[in-house]
Motif scaffolding. Structure first.
Motif, PDB file in Angstrom:
ATOM      1  N   ARG A  20      -3.275   3.885  19.483  1.00  0.00           N
ATOM      2  CA  ARG A  20      -3.989   4.509  18.362  1.00  0.00           C
ATOM      3  C   ARG A  20      -5.422   4.805  18.794  1.00  0.00           C
ATOM      4  O   ARG A  20      -6.033   3.989  19.506  1.00  0.00           O
TER       5      ARG A  20
ATOM      6  N   TRP B  27      -0.799  -6.404  18.933  1.00  0.00           N
ATOM      7  CA  TRP B  27      -0.117  -5.556  17.939  1.00  0.00           C
ATOM      8  C   TRP B  27       1.378  -5.912  17.886  1.00  0.00           C
ATOM      9  O   TRP B  27       1.957  -6.051  16.815  1.00  0.00           O
TER      10      TRP B  27
ATOM     11  N   ARG C  87       3.149  -7.268  14.588  1.00  0.00           N
ATOM     12  CA  ARG C  87       4.129  -6.379  13.974  1.00  0.00           C
ATOM     13  C   ARG C  87       5.484  -7.083  13.869  1.00  0.00           C
ATOM     14  O   ARG C  87       6.175  -6.989  12.865  1.00  0.00           O
TER      15      ARG C  87
ATOM     16  N   HIS D  95      -1.813   9.197  17.067  1.00  0.00           N
ATOM     17  CA  HIS D  95      -1.520   8.385  18.250  1.00  0.00           C
ATOM     18  C   HIS D  95      -2.594   8.701  19.293  1.00  0.00           C
ATOM     19  O   HIS D  95      -3.429   9.586  19.088  1.00  0.00           O
TER      20      HIS D  95
ATOM     21  N   ARG E 237       5.982   3.177  17.137  1.00  0.00           N
ATOM     22  CA  ARG E 237       5.088   3.085  15.989  1.00  0.00           C
ATOM     23  C   ARG E 237       5.780   3.542  14.709  1.00  0.00           C
ATOM     24  O   ARG E 237       5.107   3.830  13.711  1.00  0.00           O
TER      25      ARG E 237
ATOM     26  N   CYS F 247       7.481   3.722  11.156  1.00  0.00           N
ATOM     27  CA  CYS F 247       7.055   2.983   9.969  1.00  0.00           C
ATOM     28  C   CYS F 247       7.675   1.583   9.936  1.00  0.00           C
ATOM     29  O   CYS F 247       8.894   1.433  10.046  1.00  0.00           O
TER      30      CYS F 247
HETATM   31  C1  HEM Z   1       3.551   3.793   9.651  1.00  0.00           C
HETATM   32  C2  HEM Z   1       5.864   6.852   6.642  1.00  0.00           C
HETATM   33  C3  HEM Z   1       6.330   3.276   3.384  1.00  0.00           C
HETATM   34  C4  HEM Z   1       4.168   0.199   6.444  1.00  0.00           C
HETATM   35  C5  HEM Z   1       4.114   4.928   9.082  1.00  0.00           C
HETATM   36  C6  HEM Z   1       4.143   6.223   9.714  1.00  0.00           C
HETATM   37  C7  HEM Z   1       4.798   7.069   8.887  1.00  0.00           C
HETATM   38  C8  HEM Z   1       5.185   6.318   7.721  1.00  0.00           C
HETATM   39  C9  HEM Z   1       5.087   8.547   9.126  1.00  0.00           C
HETATM   40  C10 HEM Z   1       3.471   6.587  11.034  1.00  0.00           C
HETATM   41  C11 HEM Z   1       4.387   6.583  12.215  1.00  0.00           C
HETATM   42  C12 HEM Z   1       3.616   6.936  13.475  1.00  0.00           C
HETATM   43  O1  HEM Z   1       2.476   6.567  13.625  1.00  0.00           O
HETATM   44  O2  HEM Z   1       4.179   7.621  14.319  1.00  0.00           O
HETATM   45  C13 HEM Z   1       6.147   6.150   5.492  1.00  0.00           C
HETATM   46  C14 HEM Z   1       6.792   6.721   4.329  1.00  0.00           C
HETATM   47  C15 HEM Z   1       6.926   5.721   3.407  1.00  0.00           C
HETATM   48  C16 HEM Z   1       6.354   4.514   3.991  1.00  0.00           C
HETATM   49  C17 HEM Z   1       7.249   8.172   4.215  1.00  0.00           C
HETATM   50  C18 HEM Z   1       7.515   5.735   2.027  1.00  0.00           C
HETATM   51  C19 HEM Z   1       8.263   6.661   1.527  1.00  0.00           C
HETATM   52  C20 HEM Z   1       5.857   2.122   3.959  1.00  0.00           C
HETATM   53  C21 HEM Z   1       5.917   0.806   3.367  1.00  0.00           C
HETATM   54  C22 HEM Z   1       5.282  -0.050   4.229  1.00  0.00           C
HETATM   55  C23 HEM Z   1       4.842   0.715   5.366  1.00  0.00           C
HETATM   56  C24 HEM Z   1       6.581   0.468   2.031  1.00  0.00           C
HETATM   57  C25 HEM Z   1       5.037  -1.540   4.168  1.00  0.00           C
HETATM   58  C26 HEM Z   1       5.462  -2.406   3.482  1.00  0.00           C
HETATM   59  C27 HEM Z   1       3.802   0.919   7.561  1.00  0.00           C
HETATM   60  C28 HEM Z   1       3.074   0.358   8.680  1.00  0.00           C
HETATM   61  C29 HEM Z   1       2.893   1.393   9.608  1.00  0.00           C
HETATM   62  C30 HEM Z   1       3.510   2.573   9.026  1.00  0.00           C
HETATM   63  C31 HEM Z   1       2.571  -1.094   8.805  1.00  0.00           C
HETATM   64  C32 HEM Z   1       2.188   1.314  10.958  1.00  0.00           C
HETATM   65  C33 HEM Z   1       3.184   0.969  12.051  1.00  0.00           C
HETATM   66  C34 HEM Z   1       2.504   0.740  13.413  1.00  0.00           C
HETATM   67  O3  HEM Z   1       1.458   1.311  13.665  1.00  0.00           O
HETATM   68  O4  HEM Z   1       3.070  -0.014  14.213  1.00  0.00           O
HETATM   69  N1  HEM Z   1       4.759   5.001   7.869  1.00  0.00           N
HETATM   70  N2  HEM Z   1       5.894   4.833   5.254  1.00  0.00           N
HETATM   71  N3  HEM Z   1       5.206   2.034   5.170  1.00  0.00           N
HETATM   72  N4  HEM Z   1       4.057   2.249   7.806  1.00  0.00           N
HETATM   73 FE1  HEM Z   1       5.043   3.502   6.555  1.00  0.00          FE
END
Ligand code: HEM
Length: 493
Positions: free
Chosen positions: A92, A116, A120, A371, A436, A438
């Motif tokens: 990131r 991380w 995670r 990213h 990465r 979600c």
């Molecule tokens: C990352 C979509 C709900 C926690 C992401 C990313 C997307 C995404 C596109 C980025 C992926 C990347 O960087 O390439 C969504 C959508 C959701 C949703 C469409 C609901 C419809 C949630 C929920 C949680 C959550 C409910 C937690 C309880 C996270 C976390 C990351 C993340 C912690 C960062 C992952 C990392 O950097 O390792 N999400 N998300 N998301 N999401 Fe979600």
């Protein structure tokens, strides 16, 4: 990679900032209430960014100030980078506003590496465990939905003038309560002032850093310290959120019973104690880190899911024939007398296809989370220098005409085969792809399914009489939200 010519000092960012400031005077990105919405659609960032790929190709560069940014467009390219080259493209970048707010701790903006990975993994496992046993989330979600439904019933009865109901506060509260239950071990009433204030603070913080002059901090970081306007407000919001969460962590520490963890905070504290007892000297598990993880869960897990539910209801109001088909399928499979449950997943293909199609059309995290290339590398014929910010354009993936037929049409049946069975399409990646991806994907899918089915079983939604639908291109912020709207709510039974 090739790309548009940058403006002096601000780079290509100028191309967004200047129209944004002009347009904001008339209602913000995407506009709220202007019938000339087509003009606004043209300046939605995800649309501009996708359009530019037609000129410069699926991999092109831009400059934000002096930072090189490479935008990846279309399914093939995004998958190639984030899955096949995950070792190079999973870091990131440092974004000044975000670094100030997160100190690069937590998960979402933590640098790619062992810390991380451990954090995670712990959170992912904990979230998974919440699907099970006495901490099972389904009853918690359904309990929240029962409140939403009774409130909706009341609001629909009060809506005697037919101006419609704004669902935002109810859905926001219900979704935030799921995260609150996981992280803090408690649910809050939708009228609870303290919780309402925390949600307002977080929403305001996100709004400021994504959609106000505070974005300039990313180009000129010293602006953060200005003692007036949104710059002062950013600091105040940060202080207030910190005070609220720190108080909750302290309360947990004081009442901790390691044999009976109540929520994620307790589990994290127990893990900290275990690592201390094992004499781990370089453990990253600390109360400080926990604080940022909770912030991440609220920020990543509420706005995204809330806006997806709001989009789903809006699409049902705008496409009544699809709404009727979903309800007919639910009436046949679930019937009127019991609440839909996760066990119905798999028996409601058209309903699930509709949820997926709304997600495809709206892509609530259209440009993923930035990213960064962790080393200089060759990628599809281009040299990408170390430190380049990489934007995976998920919007372009879901409008990619090489993988989606008539991508601009709303058509749930594209997710069904000839027999009406659900098709899993690998190019459907609203949650991202690669290391990465979600972290809350499973939780979000569970929430979306239960919310959509429960609401459509109990109510029909339509546009209030005489009102045109809001512009369907949404409002660009950290997530792509629908423009504010109201719907007429009719109880089905
Ligand atoms: C990352 C979509 C709900 C926690 C992401 C990313 C997307 C995404 C596109 C980025 C992926 C990347 O960087 O390439 C969504 C959508 C959701 C949703 C469409 C609901 C419809 C949630 C929920 C949680 C959550 C409910 C937690 C309880 C996270 C976390 C990351 C993340 C912690 C960062 C992952 C990392 O950097 O390792 N999400 N998300 N998301 N999401 Fe979600």
């Amino acid at each position: 990679p090739p790309g548009p010519k940058p403006w002096p000092i601000v780079g290509n960012f100028g191309g967004f900032l200047v129209p944004n400031f002009i347009w904001r005077r008339f209602g913000g990105w995407g506009g709220e209430d202007d019938p000339k919405s087509k003009t606004r659609a043209l300046i939605s960032p995800q649309v501009i960014i996708t359009e530019q790929a037609k000129v410069y190709g699926n991999i092109y560069s831009m400059w934000v100030g002096s930072q090189l940014v490479v935008v990846l467009n279309g399914y093939e390219v995004v998958r190639d980078a984030l899955s096949n080259r995950a070792d190079v493209f999973s870091d990131r970048p440092e974004i000044p506003t975000v670094t100030i707010m997160t100190k690069r701790k937590g998960i979402v903006f933590a640098p790619y590496g062992p810390v991380w990975r451990r954090q995670r993994k712990f959170c992912h496992t904990t979230l998974r465990n919440f699907g099970l046993g006495k901490l099972s989330l389904e009853p918690c979600i359904l309990e929240g939905l029962a409140v939403v439904k009774s409130e909706l019933l009341r609001l629909s009865e009060e809506d005697t003038e037919g101006s419609g109901v704004d669902l935002t506060p109810l859905i926001t509260n219900s979704v935030s309560n799921v995260i609150s239950y996981i992280a803090l071990g408690q649910r809050f009433h939708h009228a609870d002032r303290e919780f309402g204030a925390l949600l307002d603070l977080m929403a305001r913080g996100l709004e400021i850093i994504a959609n106000s002059a505070a974005v300039l901090i990313n180009v000129f970081p010293l602006l953060y310290y200005l003692p007036f306007g949104v710059f002062r407000e950013v600091r105040q919001v940060e202080r207030d959120i910190t005070a609220f969460l720190k108080q909750i962590i302290t309360r947990h520490r004081e009442t901790l019973d390691p044999a009976n963890p109540r929520d994620l905070i307790d589990m994290y504290l127990v893990e900290m104690l275990a690592q201390e007892a094992a004499g781990e000297t370089d453990s990253s598990f600390s109360e400080d880190y926990l604080f940022y993880i909770i912030g991440d869960l609220f920020i990543a897990g509420t706005d995204t899911t809330t806006n997806t539910v709001l989009w789903m209801i809006l699409y049902m109001a705008v496409f009544p024939d699809i709404q009727e088909r979903v309800q007919a399928e639910m009436d046949a499979v679930v019937g009127p007398d019991r609440v839909p449950s996760l066990t119905d997943k798999g028996s409601l293909p058209f309903t699930e296809a509709t949820i997926m199609e709304v997600q495809r059309m709206t892509v609530v995290v259209p440009l993923a989370i930035p990213h960064m290339a962790s080393e200089t590398t060759e990628f599809r014929g281009y040299t990408i220098p170390k430190g380049t910010v990489i934007i995976p354009n998920l919007w372009s993936v879901h409008r990619d005409p090489t993988v989606w037929e008539q991508p601009d049409d709303f058509n749930p049946s594209r997710f069904l085969d000839d027999q009406g069975n659900l098709l899993r399409k690998e190019c459907f990646i609203p949650f991202g792809i690669g290391r990465r991806v979600c972290m809350g994907e499973q939780l979000a899918k569970m929430e979306l399914f239960l919310m959509f089915t429960s609401l459509l079983q109990a109510f029909s939604f339509s546009l209030p009489e005489g009102l045109a639908p809001p512009p369907m291109h949404g409002r660009f912020g950290l997530t792509l939200a629908p423009c504010p709207y109201t719907v007429a709510v009719r109880p089905r039974r």
